[in-house]
Design an enzyme around this catalytic site. Structure first.
Site, PDB file in Angstrom:
ATOM      1  N   VAL A   9       0.859  -1.178   0.000  1.00  0.00           N
ATOM      2  CA  VAL A   9       0.000   0.000   0.000  1.00  0.00           C
ATOM      3  C   VAL A   9       0.896   1.228   0.000  1.00  0.00           C
ATOM      4  O   VAL A   9       2.065   1.156   0.355  1.00  0.00           O
ATOM      5  CB  VAL A   9      -0.982   0.028   1.201  1.00  0.00           C
ATOM      6  CG1 VAL A   9      -2.008  -1.085   1.081  1.00  0.00           C
ATOM      7  CG2 VAL A   9      -0.250  -0.027   2.521  1.00  0.00           C
ATOM      8  N   SER A  10       0.319   2.372  -0.382  1.00  0.00           N
ATOM      9  CA  SER A  10       1.130   3.568  -0.586  1.00  0.00           C
ATOM     10  C   SER A  10       0.929   4.652   0.466  1.00  0.00           C
ATOM     11  O   SER A  10       1.636   5.650   0.440  1.00  0.00           O
ATOM     12  CB  SER A  10       0.828   4.162  -1.964  1.00  0.00           C
ATOM     13  OG  SER A  10       1.110   3.217  -2.960  1.00  0.00           O
ATOM     14  N   THR A  11      -0.042   4.491   1.354  1.00  0.00           N
ATOM     15  CA  THR A  11      -0.266   5.510   2.376  1.00  0.00           C
ATOM     16  C   THR A  11      -0.501   4.855   3.726  1.00  0.00           C
ATOM     17  O   THR A  11      -0.867   3.684   3.807  1.00  0.00           O
ATOM     18  CB  THR A  11      -1.495   6.390   2.050  1.00  0.00           C
ATOM     19  OG1 THR A  11      -2.678   5.609   2.176  1.00  0.00           O
ATOM     20  CG2 THR A  11      -1.409   6.986   0.658  1.00  0.00           C
TER      21      THR A  11
END
Length: 81
Positions: A9-11
């Protein structure tokens, strides 16, 4: 048995749960899933992905929940060392 799984995931707000559940349901043992939370990272900062790629041998199977989870950009994948 499938060799490995990769979830990213990126956040900070995003959760890996959905991806991990999909990988386990596809037959990947939980302990063989490489998990990554990469917040604001540069293209070279995906360490679990690098560990996974170094561990892999010809013929190993890797499952990802979605192609967009494999790398932050196509350029990163093409330039992987």
């Amino acid at each position: 048995m499938i060799g490995y799984g990769y979830a990213r995931v990126s956040t900070k707000e995003q959760k890996l749960d959905r991806q991990i559940e999909a990988l386990v349901n596809a037959g990947v043992p939980y302990e063989r899933i490489h998990k990554e939370k990469v917040t604001g990272a540069q293209d070279g900062d995906i360490t679990q992905q690098k560990r996974l790629f170094k561990k892999m041998k010809v013929g190993d199977e890797v499952v990802i929940e979605s192609w967009e989870r494999l790398t932050r950009s196509t350029r990163q994948l093409l330039n992987y060392e």
